[in-house]
Design a protein around this motif. Structure first.
Motif, PDB file in Angstrom:
ATOM      1  N   TYR A 272      55.729  34.373   2.049  1.00  0.00           N
ATOM      2  CA  TYR A 272      56.504  34.366   3.297  1.00  0.00           C
ATOM      3  C   TYR A 272      56.112  33.183   4.176  1.00  0.00           C
ATOM      4  O   TYR A 272      56.972  32.480   4.707  1.00  0.00           O
ATOM      5  CB  TYR A 272      56.280  35.678   4.049  1.00  0.00           C
ATOM      6  CG  TYR A 272      56.966  35.727   5.405  1.00  0.00           C
ATOM      7  CD1 TYR A 272      58.301  36.114   5.514  1.00  0.00           C
ATOM      8  CD2 TYR A 272      56.281  35.384   6.564  1.00  0.00           C
ATOM      9  CE1 TYR A 272      58.940  36.150   6.743  1.00  0.00           C
ATOM     10  CE2 TYR A 272      56.904  35.418   7.797  1.00  0.00           C
ATOM     11  CZ  TYR A 272      58.230  35.795   7.887  1.00  0.00           C
ATOM     12  OH  TYR A 272      58.850  35.811   9.108  1.00  0.00           O
ATOM     13  N   ALA A 273      54.815  32.958   4.341  1.00  0.00           N
ATOM     14  CA  ALA A 273      54.357  31.867   5.205  1.00  0.00           C
ATOM     15  C   ALA A 273      54.774  30.506   4.669  1.00  0.00           C
ATOM     16  O   ALA A 273      55.001  29.572   5.445  1.00  0.00           O
ATOM     17  CB  ALA A 273      52.837  31.933   5.353  1.00  0.00           C
ATOM     18  N   ASN A 274      54.898  30.376   3.355  1.00  0.00           N
ATOM     19  CA  ASN A 274      55.244  29.090   2.741  1.00  0.00           C
ATOM     20  C   ASN A 274      56.743  28.841   2.646  1.00  0.00           C
ATOM     21  O   ASN A 274      57.166  27.807   2.132  1.00  0.00           O
ATOM     22  CB  ASN A 274      54.635  29.004   1.337  1.00  0.00           C
ATOM     23  CG  ASN A 274      53.172  28.610   1.366  1.00  0.00           C
ATOM     24  OD1 ASN A 274      52.789  27.658   2.045  1.00  0.00           O
ATOM     25  ND2 ASN A 274      52.347  29.343   0.635  1.00  0.00           N
ATOM     26  N   MET A 275      57.545  29.763   3.148  1.00  0.00           N
ATOM     27  CA  MET A 275      59.001  29.585   3.079  1.00  0.00           C
ATOM     28  C   MET A 275      59.460  28.444   3.988  1.00  0.00           C
ATOM     29  O   MET A 275      58.923  28.253   5.076  1.00  0.00           O
ATOM     30  CB  MET A 275      59.710  30.876   3.475  1.00  0.00           C
ATOM     31  CG  MET A 275      59.556  32.009   2.476  1.00  0.00           C
ATOM     32  SD  MET A 275      60.260  33.581   3.065  1.00  0.00           S
ATOM     33  CE  MET A 275      62.001  33.159   3.158  1.00  0.00           C
ATOM     34  N   VAL A 276      60.451  27.697   3.506  1.00  0.00           N
ATOM     35  CA  VAL A 276      61.083  26.646   4.303  1.00  0.00           C
ATOM     36  C   VAL A 276      62.392  27.211   4.836  1.00  0.00           C
ATOM     37  O   VAL A 276      63.360  27.369   4.092  1.00  0.00           O
ATOM     38  CB  VAL A 276      61.336  25.379   3.463  1.00  0.00           C
ATOM     39  CG1 VAL A 276      62.079  24.332   4.281  1.00  0.00           C
ATOM     40  CG2 VAL A 276      60.017  24.816   2.942  1.00  0.00           C
ATOM     41  N   ASN A 277      62.425  27.523   6.126  1.00  0.00           N
ATOM     42  CA  ASN A 277      63.571  28.218   6.716  1.00  0.00           C
ATOM     43  C   ASN A 277      64.225  27.374   7.807  1.00  0.00           C
ATOM     44  O   ASN A 277      63.542  26.671   8.551  1.00  0.00           O
ATOM     45  CB  ASN A 277      63.143  29.549   7.345  1.00  0.00           C
ATOM     46  CG  ASN A 277      62.607  30.526   6.328  1.00  0.00           C
ATOM     47  OD1 ASN A 277      63.112  30.609   5.221  1.00  0.00           O
ATOM     48  ND2 ASN A 277      61.570  31.264   6.692  1.00  0.00           N
ATOM     49  N   GLY A 278      65.545  27.501   7.911  1.00  0.00           N
ATOM     50  CA  GLY A 278      66.258  26.975   9.071  1.00  0.00           C
ATOM     51  C   GLY A 278      66.595  25.506   9.002  1.00  0.00           C
ATOM     52  O   GLY A 278      66.474  24.841   7.972  1.00  0.00           O
ATOM     53  N   THR A 279      67.013  24.973  10.146  1.00  0.00           N
ATOM     54  CA  THR A 279      67.396  23.574  10.277  1.00  0.00           C
ATOM     55  C   THR A 279      66.245  22.797  10.913  1.00  0.00           C
ATOM     56  O   THR A 279      65.172  23.343  11.145  1.00  0.00           O
ATOM     57  CB  THR A 279      68.650  23.435  11.159  1.00  0.00           C
ATOM     58  OG1 THR A 279      68.294  23.704  12.528  1.00  0.00           O
ATOM     59  CG2 THR A 279      69.733  24.414  10.736  1.00  0.00           C
ATOM     60  N   ASP A 280      66.500  21.523  11.211  1.00  0.00           N
ATOM     61  CA  ASP A 280      65.470  20.735  11.902  1.00  0.00           C
ATOM     62  C   ASP A 280      65.536  20.915  13.416  1.00  0.00           C
ATOM     63  O   ASP A 280      64.804  20.261  14.153  1.00  0.00           O
ATOM     64  CB  ASP A 280      65.596  19.252  11.546  1.00  0.00           C
ATOM     65  CG  ASP A 280      66.907  18.637  12.028  1.00  0.00           C
ATOM     66  OD1 ASP A 280      67.764  19.370  12.585  1.00  0.00           O
ATOM     67  OD2 ASP A 280      67.092  17.414  11.857  1.00  0.00           O
TER      68      ASP A 280
ATOM     69  N   PRO B  87      52.235  41.582  11.083  1.00  0.00           N
ATOM     70  CA  PRO B  87      51.788  41.373   9.696  1.00  0.00           C
ATOM     71  C   PRO B  87      52.412  40.153   9.020  1.00  0.00           C
ATOM     72  O   PRO B  87      51.819  39.612   8.073  1.00  0.00           O
ATOM     73  CB  PRO B  87      52.219  42.675   8.996  1.00  0.00           C
ATOM     74  CG  PRO B  87      52.293  43.682  10.091  1.00  0.00           C
ATOM     75  CD  PRO B  87      52.762  42.940  11.306  1.00  0.00           C
ATOM     76  N   ASP B  88      53.588  39.696   9.477  1.00  0.00           N
ATOM     77  CA  ASP B  88      54.217  38.516   8.883  1.00  0.00           C
ATOM     78  C   ASP B  88      53.329  37.282   8.988  1.00  0.00           C
ATOM     79  O   ASP B  88      53.470  36.337   8.197  1.00  0.00           O
ATOM     80  CB  ASP B  88      55.557  38.226   9.568  1.00  0.00           C
ATOM     81  CG  ASP B  88      56.630  39.242   9.218  1.00  0.00           C
ATOM     82  OD1 ASP B  88      56.448  39.953   8.207  1.00  0.00           O
ATOM     83  OD2 ASP B  88      57.633  39.326   9.942  1.00  0.00           O
ATOM     84  N   ASN B  89      52.424  37.272   9.965  1.00  0.00           N
ATOM     85  CA  ASN B  89      51.599  36.086  10.200  1.00  0.00           C
ATOM     86  C   ASN B  89      50.300  36.070   9.402  1.00  0.00           C
ATOM     87  O   ASN B  89      49.500  35.143   9.548  1.00  0.00           O
ATOM     88  CB  ASN B  89      51.275  35.962  11.695  1.00  0.00           C
ATOM     89  CG  ASN B  89      52.493  35.535  12.500  1.00  0.00           C
ATOM     90  OD1 ASN B  89      53.407  34.922  11.972  1.00  0.00           O
ATOM     91  ND2 ASN B  89      52.502  35.857  13.784  1.00  0.00           N
ATOM     92  N   ALA B  90      50.087  37.068   8.549  1.00  0.00           N
ATOM     93  CA  ALA B  90      48.846  37.125   7.772  1.00  0.00           C
ATOM     94  C   ALA B  90      48.674  35.882   6.901  1.00  0.00           C
ATOM     95  O   ALA B  90      47.556  35.392   6.708  1.00  0.00           O
ATOM     96  CB  ALA B  90      48.819  38.384   6.909  1.00  0.00           C
ATOM     97  N   GLY B  91      49.766  35.354   6.393  1.00  0.00           N
ATOM     98  CA  GLY B  91      49.693  34.205   5.494  1.00  0.00           C
ATOM     99  C   GLY B  91      49.274  32.915   6.160  1.00  0.00           C
ATOM    100  O   GLY B  91      48.899  31.948   5.479  1.00  0.00           O
TER     101      GLY B  91
END
Length: 475
Positions: free
Chosen positions: A245-253, A313-317
């Protein structure tokens, strides 16, 4: 009678044709013209501001100057900071090495450079003297803690020979844009396998460079995906963090948003930020209007996205290594920020430790977080997805703690030491607002024309019905 029948059928057919033309204009032609201008492609309205933005972009730097240097270093007083700035720069962006793909995406590099603007800097100069933490000393000292005794002794002798201390005197442009550090120059000559640069600074080496290789959707296959990042440096994910999850590339610039936004399904907006090697998001907070009366939706940074993993918990990574976490409001960037092969103990936060755990603010004096001034805001026109106001704010800090083998750092108090914060901002000017208004007026005219055709077509059908009724009665 036959002639009247033909007349009735003709009026009916014309009425139906007018309604069909109206439907085609409203639901086929108009969306195609509208969406075509929002795609990233040569000649579109979107392309001009994507390729070489005409909207002025500014980078404002605010520097934290340590005012009690002696008492902080010798008497272990709390560090007291005075904010200097803004030091304002005009930011330029041009897309280079553009490659279009048949799957509806485009790959490019985003070349960036900055020029200092004295008139917008309120009397502050790039030559202003700043007292801040010793960047190269902290970086190398922290990284060598797990190396051999011999290596540590060599570095200790080197630091002693240059009278290195925890606090260093800089000029503003040296601290931000880089300088050649004498200790690092000697280290390069002594140990070239360990040290291969002596150029040190917050944005050292970043002026007139790109921020990586982007692959984004052009919106040609699905306009709702326009500008969404599909790959960064050729990969669908990062490798800095400890969870998928932490390594995902999400969204625009952050300069493009999806059109046709909905407050139910578009409550949050994701952005990928290469400078901090991760994605963040903004939450819908409110509506506001431009000087031309255009309604915008504001998306803002929130406390939740920077909470520690026990609360979010999403920020654990983002704890590196896994389980080694900083408190609320702090982002450990040491995995993605390097000096030579040494990890820089960089910690990012919102300016003035906004939303941060009280423990960090209690360690310093002179920081005063104000949410409206220090959060990140992105204001979007919801129909077109045009980003009309942007204020991307971030603070750069250094993690300071004891380093036993180095006397100058053996007794320091553990803390997050604020260095600078920056505000990357842009606002659509009158010319670009007028272009948007012209486009919306064209849509309004086309829509009105469709309604007129519906009305005329409906009237013709009513007339045909009346004529048919009369014919039936006479028969």
């Amino acid at each position: 009678m036959r002639r009247k029948n033909c007349c009735t059928v003709t009026v009916l057919v014309i009425g139906i044709l007018l309604i069909c033309i109206g439907l085609i204009i409203q639901f086929v032609v108009l969306p195609q013209v509208f969406n075509s201008n929002l795609e990233i492609k040569a000649g579109s309205l979107q392309y001009r501001n994507w390729h070489d933005p005409t909207i002025p972009i500014y980078m404002q730097w605010y520097v934290f100057n340590l005012t009690n240097v002696e008492n902080f270093t010798t008497k272990q007083e709390k560090p007291h900071f005075v904010q200097l700035g803004p030091y304002t720069y005009r930011e330029h962006r041009v897309k280079t090495d553009i490659t279009w793909h048949s799957n509806g995406s485009v790959t490019y590099k985003n070349l960036r450079w900055w020029n200092f603007i004295p008139k917008k800097s309120e009397g502050f100069s790039e030559d202003d003297i700043i007292y801040s933490v010793n960047l190269p000393l902290l970086t190398v000292a922290e990284s060598l803690q797990y190396e051999s005794v011999l290596i540590k002794e060599i570095f200790q002798l080197l630091a002693d020979s240059y009278n290195e201390t925890l606090i260093k005197r800089y000029k503003m442009h040296e601290l931000v844009w880089g300088y050649h550090d004498p200790m690092m120059t000697t280290a390069m000559n002594m140990m070239p396998d360990w040290f291969y640069t002596d150029f040190v600074g917050i944005f050292a080496g970043k002026n007139y460079t790109d921020d990586g290789v982007w692959t984004v959707s052009t919106g040609s296959k699905n306009i709702s995906t326009v500008g969404q990042t599909e790959a960064y440096n050729g990969s669908l994910s990062l490798d800095f963090w400890s969870t998928q999850y932490a390594n995902m590339v999400n969204g625009t610039d952050g300069t493009i948003a999806s059109p046709h936004l909905n407050k139910v399904t578009n409550k949050r907006m994701d952005f990928f930020i290469p400078d901090i090697c991760r994605s963040l998001y903004g939450q819908y907070t409110s509506e506001e209007k431009t000087s031309e009366g255009i309604t915008l939706w504001r998306y803002s940074s929130t406390r939740k996205e920077l909470l520690g993993p026990e609360k979010n918990p999403d920020n654990a990574g983002f704890c590196t290594p896994l389980g080694n976490c900083l408190g609320d409001g702090m982002m450990n960037l040491s995995n993605c920020q390097l000096l030579d092969h040494f990890k820089i103990p960089v910690v990012a936060s919102l300016p003035h430790f906004l939303f941060a755990d009280k423990q960090y603010i209690d360690k310093v004096e002179g920081l005063h977080p104000v949410e409206s001034e220090h959060r990140t805001d992105v204001c979007v026109e919801p129909i077109t997805g045009m980003v009309m106001r942007l204020a991307k704010r971030l603070q750069i800090n250094m993690y300071v703690r004891q380093v036993d083998y180095l006397p100058v750092l053996a007794d320091v108090d553990e803390m997050v030491f604020p260095i600078v914060w920056l505000n990357e901002s842009a606002q659509v000017d009158g010319t670009n607002q007028d272009l948007y208004l012209s486009m919306m007026q064209l849509m309004a005219v086309a829509t009105d024309m469709s309604y007129l055709l519906y009305a005329l077509g409906g009237l013709m059908i009513v007339i045909a019905a009346v004529l048919f009724t009369r014919l039936c009665l006479k028969a």
